[in-house]
Scaffold this motif. Structure first.
Motif, PDB file in Angstrom:
ATOM      1  N   ILE A  69      56.476  37.221  34.555  1.00  0.00           N
ATOM      2  CA  ILE A  69      56.013  36.742  35.663  1.00  0.00           C
ATOM      3  C   ILE A  69      54.693  37.265  36.252  1.00  0.00           C
ATOM      4  N   VAL A  70      54.440  38.228  35.948  1.00  0.00           N
ATOM      5  CA  VAL A  70      52.985  39.094  36.643  1.00  0.00           C
ATOM      6  C   VAL A  70      51.874  37.977  35.627  1.00  0.00           C
TER       7      VAL A  70
ATOM      8  N   GLY B 216      51.965  45.583  40.412  1.00  0.00           N
ATOM      9  CA  GLY B 216      51.317  44.751  39.978  1.00  0.00           C
ATOM     10  C   GLY B 216      51.539  43.205  40.283  1.00  0.00           C
ATOM     11  N   GLY B 217      52.925  42.834  40.283  1.00  0.00           N
ATOM     12  CA  GLY B 217      53.259  41.483  40.468  1.00  0.00           C
ATOM     13  C   GLY B 217      53.167  41.053  41.849  1.00  0.00           C
ATOM     14  N   LEU B 218      53.407  42.156  42.979  1.00  0.00           N
ATOM     15  CA  LEU B 218      53.063  41.912  44.248  1.00  0.00           C
ATOM     16  C   LEU B 218      51.660  41.452  44.324  1.00  0.00           C
ATOM     17  N   GLY B 219      50.669  42.442  43.880  1.00  0.00           N
ATOM     18  CA  GLY B 219      49.434  42.193  43.967  1.00  0.00           C
ATOM     19  C   GLY B 219      48.777  41.092  43.488  1.00  0.00           C
ATOM     20  N   VAL B 220      49.144  40.541  42.327  1.00  0.00           N
ATOM     21  CA  VAL B 220      48.546  39.461  41.666  1.00  0.00           C
ATOM     22  C   VAL B 220      49.004  38.052  42.287  1.00  0.00           C
TER      23      VAL B 220
ATOM     24  N   ALA C 161      46.913  45.916  43.439  1.00  0.00           N
ATOM     25  CA  ALA C 161      47.443  46.147  44.930  1.00  0.00           C
ATOM     26  C   ALA C 161      46.380  46.234  46.064  1.00  0.00           C
ATOM     27  N   THR C 162      45.350  47.068  45.679  1.00  0.00           N
ATOM     28  CA  THR C 162      44.167  47.220  46.632  1.00  0.00           C
ATOM     29  C   THR C 162      43.524  46.145  46.938  1.00  0.00           C
ATOM     30  N   PHE C 163      43.264  45.284  45.855  1.00  0.00           N
ATOM     31  CA  PHE C 163      42.589  43.927  46.014  1.00  0.00           C
ATOM     32  C   PHE C 163      43.264  43.040  46.904  1.00  0.00           C
ATOM     33  N   ALA C 164      44.769  42.937  46.705  1.00  0.00           N
ATOM     34  CA  ALA C 164      45.609  42.225  47.576  1.00  0.00           C
ATOM     35  C   ALA C 164      45.360  42.551  48.948  1.00  0.00           C
TER      36      ALA C 164
ATOM     37  N   GLU D  86      46.521  46.224  26.877  1.00  0.00           N
ATOM     38  CA  GLU D  86      47.237  45.042  27.729  1.00  0.00           C
ATOM     39  C   GLU D  86      46.839  45.058  29.116  1.00  0.00           C
ATOM     40  N   ALA D  87      46.346  43.742  29.687  1.00  0.00           N
ATOM     41  CA  ALA D  87      45.413  43.928  30.823  1.00  0.00           C
ATOM     42  C   ALA D  87      46.620  44.067  32.136  1.00  0.00           C
ATOM     43  N   ASP D  88      47.665  43.535  32.129  1.00  0.00           N
ATOM     44  CA  ASP D  88      48.447  43.650  33.301  1.00  0.00           C
ATOM     45  C   ASP D  88      49.868  44.125  33.121  1.00  0.00           C
TER      46      ASP D  88
END
Length: 626
Positions: A295-296, A354-358, A420-423, A623-625
């Motif tokens: 899902i990410v 990472g899922g929350l961030g993206v 996360a920080t970008f988000a 693996e990017a994400d």
């Protein structure tokens, strides 16, 4: 009575005459028919089938390239050895199945061409194959090695990076191009050497003679090559190095980026299912779907659809984007309370930072494009979820929770921190609420203290670029530049297409450009070296684009044509791989004119000269994400 006998005798004679006449008529008729056939064959030949005419048209465009003097002058006498002399390969593909490849040998290049060409025409007549693409290769270098040496060379290579063709006989009666061998998984990168089972499966399906036993010695070769595409345009192919077998490109300019982006985003749109999910990925060597779902990666891929909308808006595309976002929200977003939400990865039954961030990044990107606040509430709830996974005193994060919100894994991948920080920075841009900005600054302080530049992370670059739009701290600008500057050499020398590097470089360029506009000191940052590395990576990533010259050796070329792939994982085509390529080339496209003002045109002329791959990094996981 005599009269009766006379009549009967007359009648019998008449019947006998008729019996004699019938064979004569048949013979005469047969002779007339034979004469007509011969006349028609001589004076009215059978029309040449359309597929043969189409093939000949493309072959005639390729032939002068293969046999031109300056090409032959570079090839030593009898390059294929004493028995084969010269060898030419003609590949023909209709886009629906693997290319048919025809080998011709002869005492001269012309005779080798005639042999391969004749075999191609015979097969086209037999199969009715439509020649969408025709490719021609002439052997230019060849060496004989033992089976032991071939095994050593293949084991030493990165998966799918061994780029030599192989002849199993000195006569080249069974010889395969590098693209055939890698495309059908015939090279055994784990054990070394040749996989006899895959080889014979390939030979049998190609209508060629199978091999009972592998030889003790092989002839390895490389070729000069050209391809004639569906538009009857001939492209010369690169004949050495990491780019081997790929068309030559004069300059990766804004128009060429648009060409890449148009094709890749079109491919992604074709992967969207009715419910808003994606076809996750394909292993194209045998046209197998990649199992599972992530899902990410689903959420981050939507960003690429939004990029397509920025470049080519349409109401239908907006509906598709919303459908994919709604799929993610309905299937993955869960609320701990009315103000705090998370993204659950069902496969692992876990919550990834990472899922929350993206999710926040993608939804804020959507709202920026469509000038609405449709997903503002869910973004803020996800932002609160991010804050629960952060130590706001230290600026560090925990990475994975169980679905009951207990800690599952403190650290999994550095990428989550940047996402996360970008988000958080995006949430501040959306709401102007400093509750998001303060922790983003804490995270940036942690990046600097822990030297996150060592990770060569594109998400950190995104985060620092976004943060410096809102906070003018010299140390943040310095670290944003350091994140690229410290890694330029390693990034330039990376042998794979590692698609996130172009993003990292381009985001750093945006930060640098803004610093110049604001007259902020850039210290000793080398903009020329950055631009050189940007161009090297933009060029290197073309090795992961499914041009026809690559796709034609896969099982179902049309399915993966003109999109991005990862060569060292079986030419994997996966939604997130495509997304990162799109994001990087989009930033290149967007900033192209600015880069030209800084001198890109001149730098590009020699940027890719003498770039040697750095073998030190051959074991890195890409693996990017995840």
């Amino acid at each position: 009575m005599d009269d009766i006998n006379t009549k009967e005798a007359g009648s019998a004679e008449a019947k006998n005459e008729k019996v004699k006449i019938i064979p004569a008529v048949l013979i005469i008729s047969a002779l007339l028919f034979l004469g007509f056939v011969l006349f028609k064959g001589i004076f009215m030949p059978t029309p040449t089938p359309d597929n043969i005419l189409a093939y000949r048209e493309k072959a005639e465009l390729l032939k002068p390239q293969v046999l031109k003097e300056d090409v032959l002058a570079k090839i030593k006498k009898d390059p294929a050895g004493d028995r084969a002399k010269y060898a030419i390969f003609i590949s023909v593909c209709d886009g629906n199945a693997r290319a048919d490849v025809f080998t011709g040998t002869g005492e001269t290049p012309q005779k080798a061409w005639d042999s391969a060409n004749s075999k191609a025409e015979d097969r086209l007549r037999e199969k009715g194959l439509l020649p969408r693409w025709v490719k021609a290769d002439i052997l230019c270098q060849c060496q004989t090695v033992s089976a032991k040496e071939l095994k050593r060379q293949i084991i030493a290579a990165r998966h799918d990076f061994y780029r030599k063709g192989v002849s199993f006989t000195p006569s080249f009666s069974t010889a395969l191009l590098e693209a055939e061998l890698n495309g059908a998984k015939i090279f055994d990168y784990d054990k070394g050497g040749i996989n006899l089972k895959y080889l014979n499966t390939y030979l049998k399906k190609a209508g060629r003679k199978v091999i009972k036993n592998l030889p003790k010695r092989y002839r390895l070769f490389t070729c000069y090559g050209w391809i004639c595409d569906e538009d009857k345009t001939v492209y010369e192919l690169i004949d050495s190095g990491l780019d081997y077998g790929r068309r030559k490109i004069d300059m990766i300019d804004r128009d060429y980026c648009q060409y890449l982006l148009q094709h890749a985003t079109t491919f992604l749109l074709k992967q969207v299912n009715e419910d808003g999910s994606f076809i996750y990925g394909i292993y194209p060597r045998f046209d197998n779907n990649i199992p599972g779902y992530n899902i990410v990666r689903h959420i981050s891929t939507i960003w690429s659809l939004i990029i397509r909308y920025r470049m080519q808006p349409s109401p239908e595309l907006q509906k598709t984007i919303e459908n994919t976002l709604d799929y993610a929200i309905n299937n993955a977003v869960v609320y701990k309370d009315k103000n705090t939400a998370y993204v659950v990865e069902k496969k692992g039954n876990e919550i990834k930072l990472g899922g929350l961030g993206v999710a926040v990044i993608t939804m804020t990107e959507y709202m920026d494009v469509f000038k609405n606040e449709k997903y503002k509430d869910v973004c803020c709830a996800l932002g609160n979820g991010i804050l629960t996974m952060m130590d706001q005193n230290q600026g560090s994060y925990v990475h994975v929770l169980n679905t009951n919100y207990s800690l599952k894994q403190r650290a999994r991948t550095v990428y989550y921190d940047g996402e996360a920080t970008f988000a958080l920075c995006r949430l501040y841009a959306l709401t102007k609420d400093k509750k998001w900005l303060a922790p983003a600054c804490k995270a940036a302080d942690h990046f600097i203290k822990a030297n996150y530049a060592q990770y060569k992370d594109h998400w950190v670059a995104y985060a620092m670029n976004e943060l410096t739009k809102h906070v003018d701290r010299p140390e943040y600008y310095a670290f944003a530049l350091k994140n690229a500057q410290d890694n330029l050499k390693n990034i330039a020398e990376r042998d794979t297409t590692w698609h996130t590097y172009l993003e990292l470089l381009m985001v750093t360029f945006e930060t640098y450009d803004r610093m110049i506009e604001k007259k902020i000191d850039t210290g000793k940052f080398d903009i020329k070296e950055l631009l050189k590395t940007i161009y090297i990576r933009a060029d290197r990533q073309l090795n992961g684009f499914f041009y026809p010259e690559y796709a034609m050796y896969m099982k179902n070329p049309n399915r993966i044509l003109y999109t991005f792939m990862v060569r060292h994982d079986g030419s994997r085509v996966r939604i997130d791989d495509i997304q990162h390529n799109i994001d990087g080339y989009y930033l290149y496209w967007k900033n192209y004119d600015k880069m030209m003002k800084f001198g890109l045109a001149e730098i590009a002329k020699t940027a890719c000269d003498k770039v040697e791959p750095d073998k030190e990094y051959n074991t890195d996981k890409e693996e990017a994400d995840e």
